[in-house]
Structures are given as C-alpha cells and as structure tokens.
Motif scaffolding. Structure first.
Motif, PDB file in Angstrom:
ATOM      1  N   GLN A 118       0.665  -1.020  -0.499  1.00 14.23           N
ATOM      2  CA  GLN A 118       0.120   0.486   0.015  1.00 14.23           C
ATOM      3  C   GLN A 118       0.950   1.330  -0.144  1.00 14.23           C
ATOM      4  N   PHE A 119       1.586   1.698   0.691  1.00 12.96           N
ATOM      5  CA  PHE A 119       2.652   3.412   0.807  1.00 12.96           C
ATOM      6  C   PHE A 119       3.648   2.491   2.321  1.00 12.96           C
ATOM      7  N   ILE A 120       3.685   4.223   2.616  1.00 11.72           N
ATOM      8  CA  ILE A 120       5.297   3.949   3.583  1.00 11.72           C
ATOM      9  C   ILE A 120       4.416   4.790   4.991  1.00 11.72           C
ATOM     10  N   GLY A 121       3.705   4.056   5.554  1.00 11.34           N
ATOM     11  CA  GLY A 121       3.039   4.836   6.297  1.00 11.34           C
ATOM     12  C   GLY A 121       3.461   4.563   7.981  1.00 11.34           C
ATOM     13  N   ILE A 122       2.652   4.871   9.282  1.00 13.96           N
ATOM     14  CA  ILE A 122       3.012   4.440  10.075  1.00 13.96           C
ATOM     15  C   ILE A 122       1.633   3.866  10.827  1.00 13.96           C
ATOM     16  N   LEU A 123       2.066   3.972  11.928  1.00  9.31           N
ATOM     17  CA  LEU A 123       0.924   2.828  13.064  1.00  9.31           C
ATOM     18  C   LEU A 123       0.359   4.220  13.936  1.00  9.31           C
ATOM     19  N   GLU A 124      -0.957   4.194  13.615  1.00 11.90           N
ATOM     20  CA  GLU A 124      -1.727   5.707  13.700  1.00 11.90           C
ATOM     21  C   GLU A 124      -2.283   4.930  15.725  1.00 11.90           C
ATOM     22  N   SER A 125      -2.639   4.108  15.194  1.00 13.80           N
ATOM     23  CA  SER A 125      -3.584   3.365  16.387  1.00 13.80           C
ATOM     24  C   SER A 125      -3.776   1.949  16.436  1.00 13.80           C
ATOM     25  N   GLN A 126      -3.613   0.908  17.631  1.00 13.83           N
ATOM     26  CA  GLN A 126      -3.434  -0.650  17.205  1.00 13.83           C
ATOM     27  C   GLN A 126      -4.077  -0.739  16.059  1.00 13.83           C
ATOM     28  N   GLY A 127      -3.955  -1.739  15.043  1.00 12.34           N
ATOM     29  CA  GLY A 127      -5.024  -2.111  13.999  1.00 12.34           C
ATOM     30  C   GLY A 127      -5.059  -0.852  12.821  1.00 12.34           C
ATOM     31  N   VAL A 128      -4.435   0.328  12.493  1.00 10.98           N
ATOM     32  CA  VAL A 128      -4.990   0.819  11.989  1.00 10.98           C
ATOM     33  C   VAL A 128      -3.198   1.555  11.691  1.00 10.98           C
ATOM     34  N   TRP A 129      -2.893   1.977  10.376  1.00  9.66           N
ATOM     35  CA  TRP A 129      -1.863   2.231   9.223  1.00  9.66           C
ATOM     36  C   TRP A 129      -2.104   3.178   8.390  1.00  9.66           C
ATOM     37  N   THR A 130      -1.524   4.473   8.218  1.00  9.54           N
ATOM     38  CA  THR A 130      -1.375   5.963   7.989  1.00  9.54           C
ATOM     39  C   THR A 130      -0.966   5.940   6.605  1.00  9.54           C
ATOM     40  N   GLU A 131      -0.913   6.677   5.940  1.00  6.34           N
ATOM     41  CA  GLU A 131      -0.075   6.838   4.544  1.00  6.34           C
ATOM     42  C   GLU A 131       0.484   8.472   5.101  1.00  6.34           C
ATOM     43  N   LYS A 132       1.694   8.342   5.174  1.00  6.11           N
ATOM     44  CA  LYS A 132       2.875  10.126   5.755  1.00  6.11           C
ATOM     45  C   LYS A 132       3.503  10.283   4.708  1.00  6.11           C
ATOM     46  N   CYS A 133       4.537   9.315   3.215  1.00  7.24           N
ATOM     47  CA  CYS A 133       5.048   9.682   2.302  1.00  7.24           C
ATOM     48  C   CYS A 133       5.148   8.859   1.327  1.00  7.24           C
ATOM     49  N   ALA A 134       5.310   9.810   0.083  1.00  5.54           N
ATOM     50  CA  ALA A 134       4.819   9.259  -0.837  1.00  5.54           C
ATOM     51  C   ALA A 134       6.649   8.919  -1.945  1.00  5.54           C
TER      52      ALA A 134
END
Ligand code: SF4
Ligand code: SF4
Lengths: 225, 160
Positions: A118-134
């Motif tokens: 999917q993407f380069i991202g971070i763990l936003e909260s347990q079980g949720v990852w969010t894209e942060k950098c392209a």
C-alpha cells in the motif's frame, strides 16, 4: 515502514492452482510489523489456501510455509536457495520489493504476490496504519511545518488550501483531514505561519518515479567496484 | 450418533470449561460429538488455531468465553470475538460456510447454557452438512486428540 495488506484467498488460490508444490514465503520486517506478511499471517494463509485448493479439487497441491528475516536483501534470501528448488512456485508475502527480489534471485521460478503493497506509513493506533510519505525523492517537509502536502493533501497542492477545505475536512472525502488545515494549524503552533506567506516553488519531480526506478548509491560503502 | 456433526469447542478454563463440567455433573443431555479443548482464556485463540481445526476436518467450531465484562483477563473474550469475525471472513473466502464457526459467552455456573449452545451449534452445522474437507471419521478423531494434546501441552503451567 512499508504497509501492506493481504490479498483475497481466492485470488492467491487462482494464481497457484496449476502448480504442484508451492512455497509461501513471509518476510520478518515491515510486513510483519503491519501484520500482513509475517510468520503468523503466512501460517493463516497457508491453512486457508490448502483448504481452498482442496475445495476446487486441487487438494494435491503441496503448500508449505517459511519466513525469512528480510526479503529485500539477497543475503537473507540465501537461506531459501536450497529449499526453493523443491517447489515449482513461490508466493511472496513481502512487499512488492520482496516479491521482485525473490523473482530476480530465482530466475526460473514463478513468484507471485501474496499481498497488496500500500504505502510508506505509520501505525496510527493499534490495527490502523496511515500513509505519510510518497517517496518523492526531494523532501520538503521543512517548508510545510513537517506535514507532507504531497501525501496528506488529496490534490498534492504546494500552495494550499484549495477552496474545498471545510471545517478541517477535505472536500474529496469528508473522512479525510484537510492536509492544508493540518499544515496551517501546526505552523501556527510553531509560530512560523508567516513562512507560508511565500509562494512555494513547484516541486522537482525529476527525483520522483516518473524517470523510471531510482537508485541510491553510496560510493564509500561499495565493494568490488 | 455418527450422523452428528463433529464439533470442536475452544473453551475458556474459567467459564465454558467449568460450565461443561457442571453440565456433565448435572447429567444434561447434549450432542456427544463435541470435543472440548481447554484454553486459559479465549484471548489465547489465534486465527490459525481456528483454521487448522477446519483444515483437519471438523464440521464446526465453537469458541466459548466468559460473559462480556467478566473475562478473567479483562478483555481476552472481546479480542477473541474479533478474531472469530476475521476467521469467518477468511472461511468464506476459502469457500466454507462462515456459520460453521461461532463465538458464545457464558458464565462458569451456566451448565444449562453450555448444553444449549452445543445443541444449537450442532443443529446449525447439521443443516450445512458435513464439512467437504472432512477425512474419515477415525482420522478426525485422531486429529481431535492431537489438537487437544497440543493445547494441553501449550497451556501446561499457565492455569493455576
Ligand atoms: S515531501 Fe516527499 S519525501 Fe517528504 S514526506 Fe512528502 S513525499 Fe515523502
Ligand atoms: S480540502 Fe485540503 S486536503 Fe483536500 S484537496 Fe483541498 S487543500 Fe487538499
């Protein structure tokens, strides 16, 4: 980290159903951390695929599992080399780089993807990852209060916001925070709002993917060249 | 008896396992083809345990934990429910009916409820018919024994 999620069982089943012996290979790095392609997930998918194959009359396909520390480095792939020759196909549960690293290493072996990278991202909260950098190759976070306009603004605007920013939400999708609202708020908090008054220069996309695959070279680290 | 579906029940030591015991001592009638596998908490249930049970040919799986709010480990049963949901999703992608797997909550005193759950699940699974993955009966029984032994070995020392 690289974030991925699993493919549908049927999609993988159909990729491998005409093989006789298939090795599922997990990766112990990014995709283990994002719970997509580590030892546990490969175990689950192994079980699921054996059942799914049996249900379409292909129960004789052997599906085995193993996980290596890192698929994107040839040194770690070494330990697979002898084992892989016992199979006629591999499913990689690494990111897209892992899949291709295995394919390059094992020239005559079909290598299929088990994940959707999917993407380069971070763990936003347990079980949720969010894209942060392209991975644009020319980082400009310093100009935008540490929030990436390419990734966090749906229109990749360098001089935002657009006219569609409403109550902190993006017009493209009301569930999305407006990246430019975030930039504005953080610039205020840092006391650097006046910096956003200047027109931001167009982005130099020559460092991006459009020029073909990129390389990072560290001459001082190279050997035998 | 041999027409009854073969069901594996993952039971929490602190509730469902005790309830099964009570059901036994109360001499309640419930389908005999249910095998109980004891866990220290349903939070110990992993998705691969559930899938492995189906892979080894059981017709149905029950996960039985404490009442919500009553978990000995606070939220093991809530986590188990989420894993059961994910396992159901995977089962449907595999091509097996997700109704072959259900999670229940009960307290250690509810011997009656245990018998009810087992009966209900047995009927639900009977409607679906035997699992298309079921090997011959002796193999499944052997698999049941192995899974139970493995589970008991895993939890040895974990339950006081
Ligand atoms: S500016 Fe480029 S490198 Fe920096 S975070 Fe955004 S996409 Fe990534
Ligand atoms: S509303 Fe905000 S995030 Fe959405 S496109 Fe406009 S500036 Fe970008």
């Amino acid at each position: 980290m690289i974030v991925a999620d699993r493919k549908n069982v049927q999609e993988i089943r159909d990729m491998i159903k005409d093989h006789d012996r298939v090795l599922l290979v997990g990766c112990g790095t990014c995709v283990t951390v994002c719970l997509a392609g580590g030892e546990r997930e490969v175990g689950i998918l192994g079980s699921a695929l054996r059942m799914a194959l049996k249900l379409i009359g292909r129960g004789n396909v052997v599906v085995d599992e193993c996980t290596i520390e890192r698929q994107c480095e040839d040194a770690f792939i070494d330990i697979l080399a002898t084992r892989v020759s016992e199979y006629d196909a591999v499913v990689s549960f690494g990111c897209g780089a892992g899949v291709q690293a295995l394919a390059e290493r094992f020239g005559k072996m079909p290598v299929y993807p088990g994940l959707n990278t999917q993407f380069i991202g971070i763990l936003e909260s347990q079980g949720v990852w969010t894209e942060k950098c392209a991975g644009c190759g020319n980082c400009r976070l310093g100009e935008f209060a540490g929030i990436c306009p390419i990734t966090r603004c749906a229109k990749h605007m360098f001089n935002g916001p657009c006219g569609g920013s409403r109550d902190g939400k993006c017009e493209v999708n009301p569930d999305l925070e407006c990246g430019w609202q975030l930039i504005y708020d953080r610039a205020c908090a840092l006391g650097i709002l006046e910096r956003l008054g200047a027109i931001a220069e167009p982005h130099d996309w020559s460092t991006g993917l459009d020029g073909g695959p990129r390389k990072v070279v560290r001459e001082d680290q190279r050997i035998n060249t | 008896m041999n027409d009854q579906p073969l069901i594996l029940a993952f039971c929490c030591h602190y509730c469902a396992y005790a309830a099964a015991d009570i059901a036994g001592s109360m001499r309640l009638q419930y389908p005999s083809n249910v095998r109980v596998l004891r866990l220290p908490c349903t939070g110990k249930v992993e998705i691969d345990y559930l899938l492995t049970a189906f892979e080894r040919g059981v017709d149905g799986v029950i996960v039985a934990g404490c009442l919500e709010g009553g978990c000995h480990f606070l939220e093991g049963n809530l986590r188990a429910r989420k894993r059961v949901e994910r396992a159901k999703q995977i089962l449907s992608e595999v091509g097996l009916e997700p109704e072959r797997l259900e999670m229940y909550n009960l307290s250690s005193a509810e011997g009656n409820r245990f018998a009810e759950i087992v009966t209900e699940m047995s009927e639900q699974v009977a409607k679906l018919g035997p699992s298309p993955l079921r090997p011959d009966r002796n193999t499944v029984e052997q698999n049941f024994r192995e899974m139970t032994q493995q589970a008991e070995a895993t939890i040895a020392g974990e339950i006081q």
